[in-house]
Design an enzyme around this catalytic site. Structure first.
Site, short mmCIF file in Angstrom:
data_model
loop_
_atom_site.label_atom_id
_atom_site.label_comp_id
_atom_site.label_asym_id
_atom_site.label_seq_id
_atom_site.Cartn_x
_atom_site.Cartn_y
_atom_site.Cartn_z
N ASP A 66 0.87 -1.18 0.00
CA ASP A 66 0.00 0.00 0.00
C ASP A 66 0.91 1.23 0.00
OD1 ASP A 66 -2.29 1.61 0.16
OD2 ASP A 66 -2.52 1.37 2.32
N HIS A 67 0.33 2.37 -0.26
CA HIS A 67 1.03 3.65 -0.09
C HIS A 67 0.56 4.30 1.19
CE1 HIS A 67 1.62 3.85 -4.71
NE2 HIS A 67 2.70 3.39 -4.13
N TYR B 251 -4.91 4.41 0.53
CA TYR B 251 -5.95 3.51 0.02
C TYR B 251 -5.57 2.91 -1.33
CZ TYR B 251 -8.51 6.19 3.56
OH TYR B 251 -8.89 6.82 4.72
N HIS B 252 -4.32 2.39 -1.40
CA HIS B 252 -3.85 1.75 -2.63
C HIS B 252 -3.39 0.31 -2.37
CE1 HIS B 252 -2.60 6.09 -4.00
NE2 HIS B 252 -3.90 5.90 -4.04
N PRO B 253 -4.23 -0.53 -1.74
CA PRO B 253 -3.77 -1.90 -1.48
C PRO B 253 -3.68 -2.70 -2.78
CG PRO B 253 -6.10 -1.70 -0.92
CD PRO B 253 -5.62 -0.31 -1.27
#
Length: 553
Positions: A294-295, A468-470
């Site tokens: 994630d980021h 919110y970049h899983p």
């Protein structure tokens, strides 16, 4: 209830897949979606983006397990539970990713997914409008279903951010999705005529007019596998359980959280873990649920000396006016996500391509809209984009309704901390430039009194938030890679008639927001599934900073 293809999930990849697989009218397609309609104003109005991702009606409502390196905080992990999936609840930021990200995919075993291979798919899906602000037309698509636009950038702070970057010695770019990603410049958004342009609007709604495509609202419980072949999906609707059959293939596009969960519930995953939950093993794939990435980002906030920020609209009267203007005309502040300037930078000499991303916002507020700072302010969302930290998704139960266990294991490497401290100090340097002199007041967050490494580490531990970049939990790779779950044609290794196409298959997280590469994955997977020839590779050469070995700018 059967079709040639059954797709689980109507999101960024699933929506694109459904449209492409049903396009020529020869195949029947069923899309399964647990969520309901996306037609409310909270979803369709770009400026209302903080609402849908916090509404149980539209969001699966997942949280991470206590994160050991972030003071045991449980971080939210919103995933779309609505037509359009996460493209209906995201921030609408459009970033393809850096060319070298996709070259890395290919080098690590995802043959045929280099930048030369994926650029034609990015172009096929795009309908790009630069709004007369320059850019790289020959690198962009003009007639795809996905409208990509730019905000008006009327607020002077958007210009100040780009000017400050140049004054600090960094590059500028007219189009970070074109030849040159590195630098400060305008940010792009999936907004069209003032509305959120999700895959529901871009792909699904037009495609659902076809006779051969239908969508069903239900909970996918597991994939039915007979003699090593996926034959359908067991679903639940209104308490009744039935099976929707797939004559050709089942395609899983349920997100980087729900895709590994469904694979494991169906007997595909790490054998010992499945045995713990008394699930019969169909294919022992150690990589299912592993490699979670994630980021992470911080909001660096500065008070504004001039009353020009969006704070003046942070009241019920102003919000009502903006809402009314948007409702009747689809114009005004409601028609943009407000992320209108961006930057992609390298953290140090020797880093070949950008590894820090900025979203700039002319208000000091949390992403979830819960807290606006007292008074006028502006902020930069910043974070390092290539952390070595890896997490996992695991089952908590064999019950399909039970939430999975999600552990990102954020900040588990010493370098993560050094990278984040650098991001804070770099942002302070940018906000201290001449371009911000008329606007920059005191630092709200972290606050000017936090200066030492220990003080900054404490702030990071308490305030770092997921972007919110899983992704990454069903890794794509070569068939002989023990951690790969799907091959480069998205086929699940060890099971026939089953593919996965969504952000879970990314071998490594791309540099930027994940909506664009997720849609590209659906577009490209459709050609693999239909057995079509791939689009011819591009020979466009992306810009790499000639000073990358000597300088960070």
């Amino acid at each position: 209830m059967e079709a040639d293809f059954v797709i689980i999930g109507s999101g960024s990849a699933g929506g694109a897949l459904a449209a492409r697989l049903s396009e020529d009218g020869t195949h029947s397609v069923i899309v399964l979606e647990h969520g309901g309609t996306d037609m409310g104003p909270f979803i369709q109005m770009p400026a209302a983006l903080s609402y849908p991702m916090n509404m149980a009606r539209y969001d699966w409502g997942y949280f991470s397990d206590p994160e050991p390196h972030l003071g045991n905080r449980r971080l939210p992990c919103p995933r779309g539970k609505v037509i359009g999936g996460s493209s209906s609840i995201n921030g609408m930021v459009y970033v393809r990713g850096h060319a070298k990200d996709f070259d890395h995919w290919a080098e690590s075993g995802a043959d045929g997914w280099s930048y030369a291979d994926v650029l034609p798919y990015f172009k096929r899906m795009e309908n790009w409008d630069d709004g007369g602000h320059g850019g790289d037309p020959e690198w962009r698509g003009k007639d795809g279903p996905l409208h990509v636009t730019r905000g008006p950038r009327k607020n002077p702070l958007f210009k100040a951010f780009v000017e400050a970057g140049k004054q600090a010695g960094f590059e500028a770019t007219d189009d970070y999705n074109g030849e040159k990603q590195e630098g400060f410049g305008p940010m792009e958004q999936t907004v069209y005529r003032g509305r959120r342009w999700s895959t529901a609007n871009a792909y699904l709604r037009p495609a659902l007019k076809r006779q051969n495509l239908t969508m069903h609202q239900c909970l996918a419980r597991r994939i039915v596998i007979k003699e090593g072949r996926a034959t359908g999906v067991e679903v639940e609707r209104g308490g009744a359980i039935s099976v929707i059959k797939a004559r050709r293939e089942v395609i899983l596009s349920a997100s980087s959280i729900n895709s590994p969960k469904l694979l494991m519930l169906s007997g595909i995953g790490p054998g010992a873990h499945l045995a713990e939950h008394a699930i019969d093993i169909v294919a022992d794939r150690a990589g299912v649920g592993q490699n979670l990435q994630d980021h992470l980002e911080l909001y660096i906030q500065q008070a504004s000396l001039q009353p020009i920020t969006l704070y003046k609209h942070w009241n019920i009267f102003s919000k009502a006016l903006i809402g009314a203007q948007w409702l009747f005309t689809k114009t005004g502040l409601g028609a943009s996500n407000q992320f209108e300037s961006a930057a992609f930078l390298r953290s140090k000499p020797g880093v070949e391509y950008p590894d820090i991303q900025y979203h700039f916002l002319p208000i000091a507020v949390r992403y979830d809209g819960k807290a606006a700072a007292e008074g006028h302010g502006f902020q930069a969302h910043v974070g390092p984009m290539r952390s070595a930290s890896r997490g996992r998704v695991a089952l908590t139960s064999a019950d399909p309704k039970a939430d999975p266990s999600i552990l990102f294991n954020y900040m588990s490497h010493e370098e993560d901390w050094a990278d984040f401290r650098h991001c804070i100090r770099l942002t302070r340097e940018i906000f201290a430039q001449e371009a911000f002199k008329p606007y920059a007041g005191k630092e709200i967050q972290p606050g000017g009194d936090l200066q030492t490494n220990d003080e900054l580490d404490g702030f990071i531990r308490d305030h770092a938030e997921s972007a919110y970049h899983p992704c990454g939990t069903v890794k794509m790779g070569r068939r002989d890679d023990p951690m790969a779950v799907v091959d480069p044609e998205c086929r699940v290794i060890g099971v026939d008639g089953l593919r996965v196409a969504d952000s879970s298959i990314f071998p490594r997280i791309p540099y930027g927001n994940l909506n664009a590469p997720s849609i590209m994955t659906g577009e490209k997977a459709a050609d693999h599934i239909l057995g079509r020839e791939m689009l011819p590779p591009s020979n466009a050469e992306p810009w790499i900073n000639p000073r990358w070995r000597e300088s960070d700018r």
